[in-house]
Design a protein around this motif. Sequence first.
Motif, PDB file in Angstrom:
ATOM      1  N   HIS A 218       0.774  -1.224   0.118  1.00 51.42           N
ATOM      2  CA  HIS A 218       0.065   0.082  -0.002  1.00 51.42           C
ATOM      3  C   HIS A 218       0.803   1.167  -0.051  1.00 51.42           C
ATOM      4  N   ALA A 219       1.791   1.264   0.707  1.00 52.65           N
ATOM      5  CA  ALA A 219       2.837   2.482   0.869  1.00 52.65           C
ATOM      6  C   ALA A 219       3.366   2.795  -0.405  1.00 52.65           C
ATOM      7  N   TRP A 220       3.889   1.881  -1.021  1.00 54.72           N
ATOM      8  CA  TRP A 220       4.649   2.208  -2.453  1.00 54.72           C
ATOM      9  C   TRP A 220       3.447   2.305  -3.549  1.00 54.72           C
ATOM     10  N   SER A 221       2.084   1.609  -3.403  1.00 57.84           N
ATOM     11  CA  SER A 221       1.411   2.197  -4.385  1.00 57.84           C
ATOM     12  C   SER A 221       0.724   3.634  -4.058  1.00 57.84           C
ATOM     13  N   GLN A 222       1.098   4.462  -3.097  1.00 57.68           N
ATOM     14  CA  GLN A 222       0.715   5.723  -3.142  1.00 57.68           C
ATOM     15  C   GLN A 222       1.866   6.670  -3.595  1.00 57.68           C
ATOM     16  N   VAL A 223       3.113   6.044  -3.665  1.00 56.76           N
ATOM     17  CA  VAL A 223       4.169   6.701  -4.063  1.00 56.76           C
ATOM     18  C   VAL A 223       3.811   6.800  -5.712  1.00 56.76           C
ATOM     19  N   LEU A 224       3.579   5.699  -6.036  1.00 58.20           N
ATOM     20  CA  LEU A 224       3.329   5.154  -7.723  1.00 58.20           C
ATOM     21  C   LEU A 224       2.400   6.151  -8.354  1.00 58.20           C
ATOM     22  N   ASP A 225       1.357   6.098  -7.576  1.00 56.83           N
ATOM     23  CA  ASP A 225       0.055   6.937  -7.908  1.00 56.83           C
ATOM     24  C   ASP A 225       0.371   8.314  -8.292  1.00 56.83           C
ATOM     25  N   LEU A 226       1.382   9.078  -7.329  1.00 56.98           N
ATOM     26  CA  LEU A 226       1.870  10.609  -7.676  1.00 56.98           C
ATOM     27  C   LEU A 226       3.102  10.657  -8.490  1.00 56.98           C
ATOM     28  N   LEU A 227       3.874   9.568  -9.053  1.00 53.56           N
ATOM     29  CA  LEU A 227       5.031   9.796  -9.501  1.00 53.56           C
ATOM     30  C   LEU A 227       5.158  10.570 -10.707  1.00 53.56           C
ATOM     31  N   ASP A 228       6.325  11.331 -10.819  1.00 54.87           N
ATOM     32  CA  ASP A 228       6.430  12.125 -12.187  1.00 54.87           C
ATOM     33  C   ASP A 228       8.045  12.143 -12.194  1.00 54.87           C
ATOM     34  N   LEU A 229       8.508  11.288 -13.150  1.00 50.60           N
ATOM     35  CA  LEU A 229       9.915  11.406 -13.240  1.00 50.60           C
ATOM     36  C   LEU A 229      10.349  11.644 -14.597  1.00 50.60           C
ATOM     37  N   ASP A 230       9.480  12.434 -15.368  1.00 52.80           N
ATOM     38  CA  ASP A 230       9.692  12.829 -16.664  1.00 52.80           C
ATOM     39  C   ASP A 230      11.041  13.746 -16.747  1.00 52.80           C
ATOM     40  N   HIS A 231      11.375  14.284 -15.621  1.00 51.13           N
ATOM     41  CA  HIS A 231      12.665  14.892 -15.716  1.00 51.13           C
ATOM     42  C   HIS A 231      13.934  13.963 -15.548  1.00 51.13           C
ATOM     43  N   GLY A 232      13.601  13.055 -15.061  1.00 53.18           N
ATOM     44  CA  GLY A 232      14.759  11.830 -14.727  1.00 53.18           C
ATOM     45  C   GLY A 232      15.094  11.216 -16.241  1.00 53.18           C
ATOM     46  N   VAL A 233      13.853  11.119 -16.611  1.00 50.08           N
ATOM     47  CA  VAL A 233      14.164  10.357 -18.168  1.00 50.08           C
ATOM     48  C   VAL A 233      15.176  11.407 -19.107  1.00 50.08           C
ATOM     49  N   ARG A 234      15.020  12.751 -19.091  1.00 49.95           N
ATOM     50  CA  ARG A 234      15.531  13.440 -19.882  1.00 49.95           C
ATOM     51  C   ARG A 234      17.265  13.470 -19.288  1.00 49.95           C
ATOM     52  N   GLN A 235      17.356  13.065 -18.161  1.00 49.46           N
ATOM     53  CA  GLN A 235      18.574  13.127 -17.601  1.00 49.46           C
ATOM     54  C   GLN A 235      19.404  11.540 -17.569  1.00 49.46           C
ATOM     55  N   LEU A 236      18.654  10.670 -18.105  1.00 47.58           N
ATOM     56  CA  LEU A 236      19.224   9.253 -18.350  1.00 47.58           C
ATOM     57  C   LEU A 236      20.074   9.207 -20.044  1.00 47.58           C
TER      58      LEU A 236
END
Length: 305
Positions: A218-236
């Motif tokens: 449950h705890a990690w489901s809440q993190v995934l719900d709000l996740l926004d890593l679009d900036h991280g993709v551009r840094q990869l």
Amino acid sequence: MSRTAHVVSGPYAPPAPARELTALSADGASLHVEVHGAEDAPPVVLAHGWTCSTAFWAAQIRELSVDHRVIAYDQRGHGRSPASPACSADGLADDLEAVLEATLAAGEKAVVVGHSMGGMTVMAAAGRPGFRRHAAAVLLCSTGSSRLVAESTVVPIRAGRLRTRLTRHVLGARAPLGPVTPLARRILKYGTMGPGSAPHMVEACARIVHACPRKVRHAWSQVLDLLDLDHGVRQLTVPTAVVVGTADRLTPPVHAHQLAAALPHCLGVTELPGLGHMTPVEAPELVSARIRELVTTYVQVKEGA
């Protein structure tokens, strides 16, 4: 006490590691790490997804450890890594950096593979110095960087607010999963695997997922719900390949193509017809072969090896 549960025979039974160690993350969280294969072999680092464990990579470990050094770890709260009150994308990035620093020599680079939340871990860590020191290339399997709940097709209705709300309730459910029953297998197969997945594949995944504590799930489901890593993709910026199943309900192919469009050095998207979210289990030979290709192309073997 270990919470790990997995099949004990067949291709998805986890091999015994050559050694085990504990990596300490930035906030002091302990991470269970396994190393398979020869110490002087080219390294591969595997980061599993939400509700899984090192056991998820059994097929890749068995195939690759013959001539690679395969490093797998349990995300915090999963498998044999203790739960932590800190659940965040930054925590995932801290953990991956800690594993890389604990297992790789100074200047040594590896192919880093992330499945689902493991892929999100890679994106979260993309700009970190420790990641950049040690990542030669990346394979992202069945993952996305944002809008995970909105794009999911687990609830089979038209996209929109209602589907998003229902999906949020399904993925964030607090109820325990209970024992692995025939009904549980059917539910897991529908949500996470392709319709043609063999029973032994479904059994292996069900045992792993059902072993994840419900509070951690449950705890990690809440993190995934709000996740926004679009900036991280551009840094990869390292060479990155993407794999996705066409029948993936959790991270449908739209995510893979969005990643490909944003990645600075994308090696292309491989779509696997009819396969679901659990691509390393559903297509073990293909995923292992893709990892092997990346190692051959981008990882320098130690002198004298």
